[in-house]
Design a protein around this motif. Sequence first.
Motif, short mmCIF file in Angstrom:
data_model
loop_
_atom_site.label_atom_id
_atom_site.label_comp_id
_atom_site.label_asym_id
_atom_site.label_seq_id
_atom_site.Cartn_x
_atom_site.Cartn_y
_atom_site.Cartn_z
N ASP A 24 0.85 -1.18 0.00
CA ASP A 24 0.00 0.00 0.00
C ASP A 24 0.89 1.23 0.00
O ASP A 24 1.28 1.75 1.05
CB ASP A 24 -0.94 -0.05 1.21
N ARG A 25 1.22 1.68 -1.19
CA ARG A 25 2.24 2.70 -1.40
C ARG A 25 1.94 3.98 -0.61
O ARG A 25 0.84 4.52 -0.64
CB ARG A 25 2.34 3.02 -2.89
N SER A 26 2.98 4.45 0.08
CA SER A 26 2.83 5.65 0.90
C SER A 26 4.12 6.44 0.90
O SER A 26 5.20 5.87 1.08
CB SER A 26 2.47 5.27 2.34
N PRO A 27 4.05 7.76 0.71
CA PRO A 27 5.27 8.57 0.76
C PRO A 27 5.88 8.58 2.15
O PRO A 27 7.05 8.95 2.31
CB PRO A 27 4.78 9.97 0.35
N VAL A 29 6.43 5.94 3.95
CA VAL A 29 7.20 4.71 4.16
C VAL A 29 8.53 4.85 3.42
O VAL A 29 8.56 4.92 2.18
CB VAL A 29 6.43 3.47 3.66
N ARG A 30 9.60 4.90 4.16
CA ARG A 30 10.91 5.18 3.55
C ARG A 30 11.29 4.14 2.50
O ARG A 30 11.85 4.47 1.46
CB ARG A 30 11.98 5.24 4.65
N ALA A 31 10.96 2.87 2.77
CA ALA A 31 11.28 1.82 1.81
C ALA A 31 10.58 2.06 0.49
O ALA A 31 11.15 1.83 -0.59
CB ALA A 31 10.89 0.46 2.38
N HIS A 32 9.33 2.52 0.54
CA HIS A 32 8.59 2.80 -0.70
C HIS A 32 9.25 3.94 -1.47
O HIS A 32 9.35 3.90 -2.70
CB HIS A 32 7.15 3.17 -0.38
N ALA A 33 9.67 4.97 -0.75
CA ALA A 33 10.29 6.12 -1.41
C ALA A 33 11.60 5.74 -2.08
O ALA A 33 12.01 6.39 -3.07
CB ALA A 33 10.53 7.22 -0.38
N ARG A 34 12.25 4.70 -1.58
CA ARG A 34 13.54 4.27 -2.15
C ARG A 34 13.37 3.48 -3.46
O ARG A 34 14.31 3.38 -4.24
CB ARG A 34 14.26 3.37 -1.15
N VAL A 35 12.21 2.87 -3.67
CA VAL A 35 12.06 1.92 -4.77
C VAL A 35 12.34 2.53 -6.14
O VAL A 35 13.07 1.92 -6.94
CB VAL A 35 10.67 1.25 -4.72
N PRO A 36 11.79 3.70 -6.51
CA PRO A 36 12.09 4.24 -7.85
C PRO A 36 13.59 4.38 -8.11
O PRO A 36 14.09 4.05 -9.19
CB PRO A 36 11.38 5.59 -7.86
N GLY A 37 14.33 4.87 -7.12
CA GLY A 37 15.78 5.00 -7.29
C GLY A 37 16.47 3.66 -7.41
O GLY A 37 17.44 3.51 -8.16
N ILE A 38 15.98 2.67 -6.69
CA ILE A 38 16.55 1.32 -6.78
C ILE A 38 16.33 0.76 -8.18
O ILE A 38 17.23 0.14 -8.77
CB ILE A 38 15.92 0.40 -5.72
N LEU A 39 15.14 0.97 -8.73
CA LEU A 39 14.86 0.49 -10.09
C LEU A 39 15.78 1.17 -11.10
O LEU A 39 16.30 0.52 -12.02
CB LEU A 39 13.40 0.75 -10.44
N ASP A 40 15.98 2.48 -10.94
CA ASP A 40 16.88 3.20 -11.84
C ASP A 40 18.31 2.67 -11.72
O ASP A 40 19.02 2.52 -12.72
CB ASP A 40 16.85 4.70 -11.53
N ALA A 41 18.73 2.40 -10.48
CA ALA A 41 20.09 1.90 -10.26
C ALA A 41 20.27 0.50 -10.85
O ALA A 41 21.34 0.18 -11.39
CB ALA A 41 20.41 1.89 -8.77
N LEU A 42 19.25 -0.34 -10.75
CA LEU A 42 19.33 -1.66 -11.36
C LEU A 42 19.56 -1.54 -12.86
O LEU A 42 20.35 -2.30 -13.44
CB LEU A 42 18.03 -2.44 -11.12
N ALA A 43 18.89 -0.61 -13.49
CA ALA A 43 19.05 -0.42 -14.93
C ALA A 43 20.41 0.18 -15.28
O ALA A 43 21.10 -0.31 -16.18
CB ALA A 43 17.93 0.48 -15.47
N GLY A 77 5.37 -2.28 5.06
CA GLY A 77 4.20 -1.42 5.23
C GLY A 77 3.01 -2.12 5.84
O GLY A 77 1.87 -1.73 5.58
N SER A 78 3.26 -3.14 6.66
CA SER A 78 2.15 -3.84 7.31
C SER A 78 1.71 -3.03 8.55
O SER A 78 2.50 -2.23 9.08
CB SER A 78 2.59 -5.24 7.72
#
Length: 258
Positions: A24-27, A29-43, A77-78
Amino acid sequence: MPDPQTAAAAVPHAPAPRVALVGDRSPGVRAHARVPGILDALAARDGLVLDAYWIPSADAEDAAALAAFDAVWLLPGSPYRSERGALTAVRTARERGIPFLGSCGGFQYAVLEFARHVCGLSGASHAEDAPPGADAADLLVVPLACSLVGHEGAVEVAAGSLARGVLGAERSVERYHCSYGLARGHLDVLRAHGLRFSGIDDAGDVRIAELPGHPFFLAALFQPELSGDGTRPHAFVRALARAATAHAAGRTGQLAGS
């Protein structure tokens, strides 16, 4: 509708693996905020381009829709808005051989799903969701004696395990943001049905679980999303991306041969 979060353009002639980011995406939640950057770094760093979609826990109740993905990542995010959706995400990945990563709450619900649907512990529950007066003997996920919110801790990783192969080390220091862990009373039943606890902390408490025989099934009580500054994806995340790529390639090969 799911909110697309694509890391980068797909490699020509090869569709990017589709990854379900369940939570349940939330700004907040620090882990959620990190995900877009992690995806960019993977690429950018690893050449692992993923076509990732946020799936709210309520939408994850649709097992048929999740089956179309090449990986499922049950994020922190539980308590999730839909316990059923979180458990369905785990069960779909487990039964269909879809690469799976569960982190923090995702770890807790991965073990809960296994307890209920593989071990036959239908009453197994999470203390966050248990109704008042619930039988304490049924509690599988319980409050930690000492909260791990904001803490780091060492994890000892079992030789010959998937986690050890991914991390490449027998010990790792990881970041946590949780207040719940596994009750020890059910661990032997879970082991007897095939779940492997491949990572423990210095007190002997379980921190990593995996499912031998599955193409890729890892769950960690710590949060790999919080590793470093977010620009170098954690080894667990890179391994999930590689497993998703292999799953997508296999699915494409099957379609080409049909």
